[in-house]
Design a protein around this motif. Structure first.
Motif, PDB file in Angstrom:
ATOM      1  N   ALA A   1      -7.176  -1.960   0.111  1.00 53.83           N
ATOM      2  CA  ALA A   1      -7.597  -1.311   1.357  1.00 53.83           C
ATOM      3  C   ALA A   1      -9.016  -1.701   1.773  1.00 53.83           C
ATOM      4  O   ALA A   1      -9.328  -1.753   2.968  1.00 53.83           O
ATOM      5  N   TYR A   2      -9.883  -1.966   0.790  1.00 52.38           N
ATOM      6  CA  TYR A   2     -11.280  -2.299   1.087  1.00 52.38           C
ATOM      7  C   TYR A   2     -11.671  -3.588   0.361  1.00 52.38           C
ATOM      8  O   TYR A   2     -12.480  -3.572  -0.576  1.00 52.38           O
TER       9      TYR A   2
ATOM     10  N   LYS B   1       0.831  -1.203   0.000  1.00 52.17           N
ATOM     11  CA  LYS B   1       0.000   0.000   0.000  1.00 52.17           C
ATOM     12  C   LYS B   1       0.868   1.257   0.000  1.00 52.17           C
ATOM     13  O   LYS B   1       0.573   2.226  -0.714  1.00 52.17           O
TER      14      LYS B   1
ATOM     15  N   GLU C   1     -14.701   5.931  -1.598  1.00 53.41           N
ATOM     16  CA  GLU C   1     -13.416   5.382  -1.147  1.00 53.41           C
ATOM     17  C   GLU C   1     -12.280   5.840  -2.046  1.00 53.41           C
ATOM     18  O   GLU C   1     -11.202   6.219  -1.567  1.00 53.41           O
TER      19      GLU C   1
ATOM     20  N   ASP D   1     -13.563  -6.043   1.091  1.00 51.98           N
ATOM     21  CA  ASP D   1     -14.918  -6.576   1.267  1.00 51.98           C
ATOM     22  C   ASP D   1     -15.999  -5.735   0.611  1.00 51.98           C
ATOM     23  O   ASP D   1     -17.192  -5.989   0.798  1.00 51.98           O
ATOM     24  N   THR D   2     -15.616  -4.729  -0.155  1.00 54.70           N
ATOM     25  CA  THR D   2     -16.611  -3.868  -0.786  1.00 54.70           C
ATOM     26  C   THR D   2     -17.392  -4.627  -1.852  1.00 54.70           C
ATOM     27  O   THR D   2     -16.809  -5.329  -2.683  1.00 54.70           O
TER      28      THR D   2
ATOM     29  N   SER E   1     -11.590   9.568  -1.329  1.00 53.68           N
ATOM     30  CA  SER E   1     -10.896   9.785  -0.065  1.00 53.68           C
ATOM     31  C   SER E   1      -9.407   9.461  -0.184  1.00 53.68           C
ATOM     32  O   SER E   1      -8.549  10.235   0.265  1.00 53.68           O
TER      33      SER E   1
ATOM     34  N   ARG F   1      -7.374   0.796  -3.748  1.00 51.95           N
ATOM     35  CA  ARG F   1      -8.690   0.671  -3.114  1.00 51.95           C
ATOM     36  C   ARG F   1      -9.076  -0.803  -2.917  1.00 51.95           C
ATOM     37  O   ARG F   1      -9.622  -1.188  -1.876  1.00 51.95           O
ATOM     38  N   ASN F   2      -8.779  -1.645  -3.921  1.00 49.60           N
ATOM     39  CA  ASN F   2      -9.095  -3.066  -3.809  1.00 49.60           C
ATOM     40  C   ASN F   2      -8.374  -3.711  -2.626  1.00 49.60           C
ATOM     41  O   ASN F   2      -8.919  -4.601  -1.957  1.00 49.60           O
TER      42      ASN F   2
ATOM     43  N   ARG G   1     -20.321   3.915  -2.825  1.00 52.32           N
ATOM     44  CA  ARG G   1     -19.313   3.664  -1.794  1.00 52.32           C
ATOM     45  C   ARG G   1     -17.922   3.564  -2.410  1.00 52.32           C
ATOM     46  O   ARG G   1     -16.959   4.120  -1.867  1.00 52.32           O
ATOM     47  N   ILE G   2     -17.817   2.882  -3.531  1.00 50.95           N
ATOM     48  CA  ILE G   2     -16.520   2.751  -4.199  1.00 50.95           C
ATOM     49  C   ILE G   2     -15.996   4.119  -4.627  1.00 50.95           C
ATOM     50  O   ILE G   2     -14.817   4.443  -4.438  1.00 50.95           O
TER      51      ILE G   2
ATOM     52  N   SER H   1     -21.632  -1.637  -5.251  1.00 55.98           N
ATOM     53  CA  SER H   1     -21.790  -0.433  -4.421  1.00 55.98           C
ATOM     54  C   SER H   1     -21.048   0.739  -5.052  1.00 55.98           C
ATOM     55  O   SER H   1     -19.995   1.177  -4.565  1.00 55.98           O
TER      56      SER H   1
END
Length: 225
Positions: free
Chosen positions: A128-129, A66, A143, A131-132, A146, A125-126, A139-140, A136
């Motif tokens: 870091a998150y 990351k 994210e 379980d998205t 941000s 993003r994949n 929300r994506i 969504s």
């Protein structure tokens, strides 16, 4: 040699030199191995530039991955940001955010940087998150926004902090430009090559301190993806 450049060529050369030295300085500050920097500008203002950066570095954990992705995004953002720094010594060294965004989105030739940034931000993003829900969309998007804002703000801080070094190196690059003799036709291209070892000997380069990516104290929307 700068005084021998036509005024329009010199102005364009300084812009692109800032761009390439932005990549170079931020890459060094974030721990990437760097090579040479090149710059070419023709009399009709076509240009080409490059800053050699080695992407090979140890990644032994997901956290290190990351950090690597963030650092790489910062290096890519740095060129457009540095290109917007004012060239006049008396001017405040601040990034012009709308202009930097326009440069990234292709108005002045940095669309390859932007395409890479978009790929990397999705990959980050994949990770870091994980379980998205792929469905969504809102929300994506939030994210992605941000994370990209965080990277943008940190890069801007570094560019403005290192603005003096970037300007000094950019001017040295332009000062080194020479008209290239073209076999069989009129010379129309000014170019310069600063090899890695040459740059390593410059005090301005030796003075670039290592920077931890870190987290900015505040976040705000600054970059529309």
């Amino acid at each position: 040699m700068t005084t021998k450049l036509p005024a329009a060529v010199r102005d364009r050369a300084l812009q692109i030199a800032h761009h390439e030295m932005g990549h170079y300085v931020v890459a060094r500050a974030l721990g990437f191995e760097t090579g040479g920097v090149t710059l070419t500008v023709t009399k009709d203002l076509r240009h080409q530039g490059g800053a050699s950066i080695t992407l090979v570095r140890p990644i032994s954990s997901m956290e290190a991955m990351k950090e690597h992705l963030e650092a790489r995004m910062m290096v890519l953002l740095a060129g457009a940001m540095a290109q917007t720094l004012p060239s006049k010594p008396s001017a405040a060294k601040r990034v012009d955010k709308p202009k930097a965004t326009a440069i990234l989105k292709g108005e002045q030739g940095a669309e390859q940087d932007y395409a890479k940034i978009r790929e990397l931000q999705h990959l980050l993003r994949n990770i870091a998150y994980p379980d998205t829900d792929p469905a969504s969309g809102e929300r994506i998007a939030a994210e992605l926004k941000s994370m990209t804002d965080r990277v943008w703000i940190r890069t801007q801080e570094i560019i403005e902090d290192q603005a003096g070094t970037i300007a000094k190196l950019a001017l040295a690059l332009v000062d080194g430009m020479a008209l290239v003799e073209q076999w069989g036709r009129a010379a129309d291209t000014y170019e310069v090559v600063f090899a890695g070892p040459m740059l390593e000997r410059l005090r301005a380069v030796q003075a670039i301190a290592s920077i931890n990516i870190g987290s900015p104290e505040k976040s705000r929307h600054v970059f529309e993806t």
